[in-house]
Design a protein around this motif. Structure first.
Motif, short mmCIF file in Angstrom:
data_model
loop_
_atom_site.label_atom_id
_atom_site.label_comp_id
_atom_site.label_asym_id
_atom_site.label_seq_id
_atom_site.Cartn_x
_atom_site.Cartn_y
_atom_site.Cartn_z
N THR A 1 0.84 -1.20 0.00
CA THR A 1 0.00 0.00 0.00
C THR A 1 0.88 1.25 0.00
O THR A 1 0.64 2.20 -0.75
N LEU A 2 1.94 1.21 0.80
CA LEU A 2 2.86 2.35 0.87
C LEU A 2 3.51 2.57 -0.49
O LEU A 2 3.60 3.72 -0.97
N ALA A 3 3.95 1.48 -1.13
CA ALA A 3 4.59 1.60 -2.45
C ALA A 3 3.61 2.20 -3.45
O ALA A 3 3.98 3.06 -4.26
N LYS A 4 2.35 1.77 -3.39
CA LYS A 4 1.35 2.28 -4.33
C LYS A 4 1.07 3.76 -4.07
O LYS A 4 0.82 4.52 -5.00
N ILE A 5 1.12 4.14 -2.81
CA ILE A 5 0.89 5.56 -2.47
C ILE A 5 2.05 6.40 -3.00
O ILE A 5 1.84 7.48 -3.54
N ILE A 6 3.26 5.87 -2.91
CA ILE A 6 4.43 6.62 -3.42
C ILE A 6 4.35 6.74 -4.95
O ILE A 6 4.65 7.77 -5.52
N ALA A 7 3.88 5.65 -5.60
CA ALA A 7 3.83 5.65 -7.06
C ALA A 7 2.59 6.38 -7.61
O ALA A 7 2.51 6.64 -8.80
N GLY A 8 1.64 6.70 -6.75
CA GLY A 8 0.45 7.42 -7.20
C GLY A 8 -0.69 6.52 -7.64
O GLY A 8 -1.63 6.96 -8.28
N ILE A 9 -0.61 5.23 -7.28
CA ILE A 9 -1.70 4.30 -7.64
C ILE A 9 -2.83 4.44 -6.63
O ILE A 9 -3.99 4.32 -6.97
N GLU A 10 -2.46 4.65 -5.38
CA GLU A 10 -3.45 4.94 -4.34
C GLU A 10 -3.18 6.34 -3.80
O GLU A 10 -2.03 6.79 -3.79
N LYS A 11 -4.24 6.98 -3.35
CA LYS A 11 -4.07 8.31 -2.72
C LYS A 11 -4.22 8.17 -1.22
O LYS A 11 -5.13 7.49 -0.75
N PRO A 12 -3.34 8.81 -0.46
CA PRO A 12 -3.50 8.71 0.99
C PRO A 12 -4.81 9.38 1.43
O PRO A 12 -5.24 10.33 0.79
N THR A 13 -5.41 8.84 2.49
CA THR A 13 -6.62 9.49 2.98
C THR A 13 -6.26 10.71 3.84
O THR A 13 -7.05 11.62 4.01
N GLU A 14 -5.04 10.67 4.38
CA GLU A 14 -4.52 11.84 5.11
C GLU A 14 -3.03 11.93 4.84
O GLU A 14 -2.40 10.92 4.54
N GLY A 15 -2.48 13.12 5.04
CA GLY A 15 -1.04 13.29 4.91
C GLY A 15 -0.65 13.78 3.53
O GLY A 15 -1.47 13.80 2.61
N ARG A 16 0.61 14.17 3.39
CA ARG A 16 1.09 14.73 2.13
C ARG A 16 2.39 14.05 1.70
O ARG A 16 3.14 13.50 2.53
N ILE A 17 2.64 14.11 0.38
CA ILE A 17 3.88 13.55 -0.18
C ILE A 17 4.57 14.67 -0.97
O ILE A 17 3.92 15.35 -1.79
N TYR A 18 5.86 14.84 -0.72
CA TYR A 18 6.60 15.89 -1.40
C TYR A 18 7.79 15.30 -2.15
O TYR A 18 8.49 14.42 -1.62
N LEU A 19 8.01 15.78 -3.36
CA LEU A 19 9.20 15.41 -4.10
C LEU A 19 10.00 16.69 -4.30
O LEU A 19 9.51 17.63 -4.95
N ASP A 20 11.17 16.74 -3.73
CA ASP A 20 11.99 17.96 -3.75
C ASP A 20 11.19 19.18 -3.31
O ASP A 20 11.25 20.24 -3.95
N GLY A 21 10.39 19.00 -2.29
CA GLY A 21 9.64 20.11 -1.72
C GLY A 21 8.32 20.38 -2.43
O GLY A 21 7.48 21.13 -1.95
N GLU A 22 8.11 19.76 -3.62
CA GLU A 22 6.85 19.98 -4.35
C GLU A 22 5.80 18.98 -3.88
O GLU A 22 6.09 17.77 -3.79
N ASP A 23 4.62 19.46 -3.58
CA ASP A 23 3.55 18.57 -3.11
C ASP A 23 3.01 17.76 -4.30
O ASP A 23 2.43 18.32 -5.23
N ILE A 24 3.24 16.44 -4.27
CA ILE A 24 2.81 15.59 -5.40
C ILE A 24 1.63 14.68 -4.99
O ILE A 24 1.27 13.76 -5.72
N THR A 25 1.05 14.97 -3.83
CA THR A 25 -0.01 14.09 -3.29
C THR A 25 -1.14 13.85 -4.28
O THR A 25 -1.65 12.74 -4.38
N GLU A 26 -1.52 14.89 -5.01
CA GLU A 26 -2.68 14.76 -5.89
C GLU A 26 -2.32 14.22 -7.28
O GLU A 26 -3.20 14.00 -8.10
N LEU A 27 -1.03 14.02 -7.54
CA LEU A 27 -0.64 13.55 -8.88
C LEU A 27 -0.90 12.05 -9.03
O LEU A 27 -0.64 11.28 -8.11
N ASN A 28 -1.39 11.66 -10.20
CA ASN A 28 -1.64 10.23 -10.44
C ASN A 28 -0.38 9.53 -10.93
O ASN A 28 0.68 10.16 -11.07
N ILE A 29 -0.50 8.23 -11.22
CA ILE A 29 0.69 7.44 -11.57
C ILE A 29 1.40 7.99 -12.81
O ILE A 29 2.64 8.05 -12.85
N THR A 30 0.64 8.44 -13.80
CA THR A 30 1.26 8.95 -15.03
C THR A 30 2.00 10.25 -14.75
O THR A 30 3.13 10.45 -15.20
#
Ligand code: ATP
Length: 246
Positions: free
Chosen positions: A46-75
């Motif tokens: 589940t964690l791997a899928k959340i990092i890859a954008g296959i699943e979206k976290p229900t809470e919390g944020r993901i940042y890549l080099d400071g950019e919030d990528i939480t809402e980005l999908n797998i593509t």
């Protein structure tokens, strides 16, 4: 740098909510070989899928080099350089192995170039390069082709979910060499979910996920002894029971 901040993932189950990940936070530096391990059902995939954008976290944020990528999908995440190798790879009718590797690499690489990737995952390239990616390929063959395509993509972060699953012992030896080479010639981060001690052994850092939480994190010297000790524990793994090594 990838950062997860208080990432939780919950699903609705009949009348109640089920927590699969609970407030998982960590940062991963670039160009590291990171292994994620832990007991079955702990939340690693589940964690791997959340990092890859296959699943979206229900809470919390993901940042890549400071950019919030939480809402980005797998593509969209793939465009940012995060690629994911499926535990059960997808088969495509009418597409050959060569097409798949070319698609992944994003360029019209030569047959010899594509064959190199197949050889690296222990497949005899001439037997596979023109084969259709369909149900005639075994699970282990598909898995290795999937790993070859992730290598061909050569992105800044490659996520592998249990690459050893469904692979016979002989092929596994080759696969270890593949990951050892990746580690030596690292051109991006590798995030690999694995239960295999030999994979954990080559990791720069190990993260232990159990019961939806990050219970331990450190070098193999710091994490492995407690993990291995825990394996002998009658009730499962001490490390998970005790909430991890500090
Ligand atoms: N969409 C979902 N709906 C309901 N339960 C789910 C869902 N996704 C995952 N789970 C459950 O969450 C738990 C964690 O699953 P996950 O696949 O992330 O574990 P894992 O650590 O990768 O396990 P393994 O080592 O067995 O592959 C499991 O109990 C699983 O059944």
């Amino acid at each position: 740098m990838l950062e997860l901040r208080d990432v939780s993932f919950k699903v609705e189950e009949e009348t109640k909510e089920k927590g699969i990940l609970e407030r998982v936070s960590f940062t991963l530096e670039d160009n590291k070989f990171i292994a994620i391990t832990g007991p079955n059902g702990g939340g690693k995939s589940t964690l791997a899928k959340i990092i890859a954008g296959i699943e979206k976290p229900t809470e919390g944020r993901i940042y890549l080099d400071g950019e919030d990528i939480t809402e980005l999908n797998i593509t969209e995440r793939a465009k940012k350089g995060i690629s994911y190798a499926f535990q059960q790879p997808v088969r495509f009718k009418g597409v050959t192995v060569l097409d798949l590797i070319r698609l992944a690499s994003g360029e019209n690489i030569t047959v010899a170039g594509a064959c190199q990737y197949l050889s690296e995952v222990g497949l005899c390239a001439k037997d596979y390069i023109n084969r259709e990616v369909n149900a005639s390929l075994s699970g282990g063959e598909m898995k290795r082709i999937e790993i070859a395509t992730v290598m061909a993509r050569g992105t800044r972060m490659s996520v592998f979910d249990e690459p050893e699953a469904g692979i016979d012992l002989w092929s596994f030896q080759n696969l270890i060499h593949v990951f050892e080479n990746m580690h030596r010639e690292i051109h991006g981060s590798i995030l690999i979910i694995s239960h295999q001690e030999r994979i954990l052994n080559i990791a720069d850092e190990i993260l232990v996920i159990a019961d939806g939480k990050l219970v331990s994190r450190g070098s193999k010297e710091e994490v492995l002894p407690a993990l291995l000790e825990g394996v002998d524990d009658y009730s499962g793994c001490k490390i998970w029971k005790d909430g991890g090594v500090k």
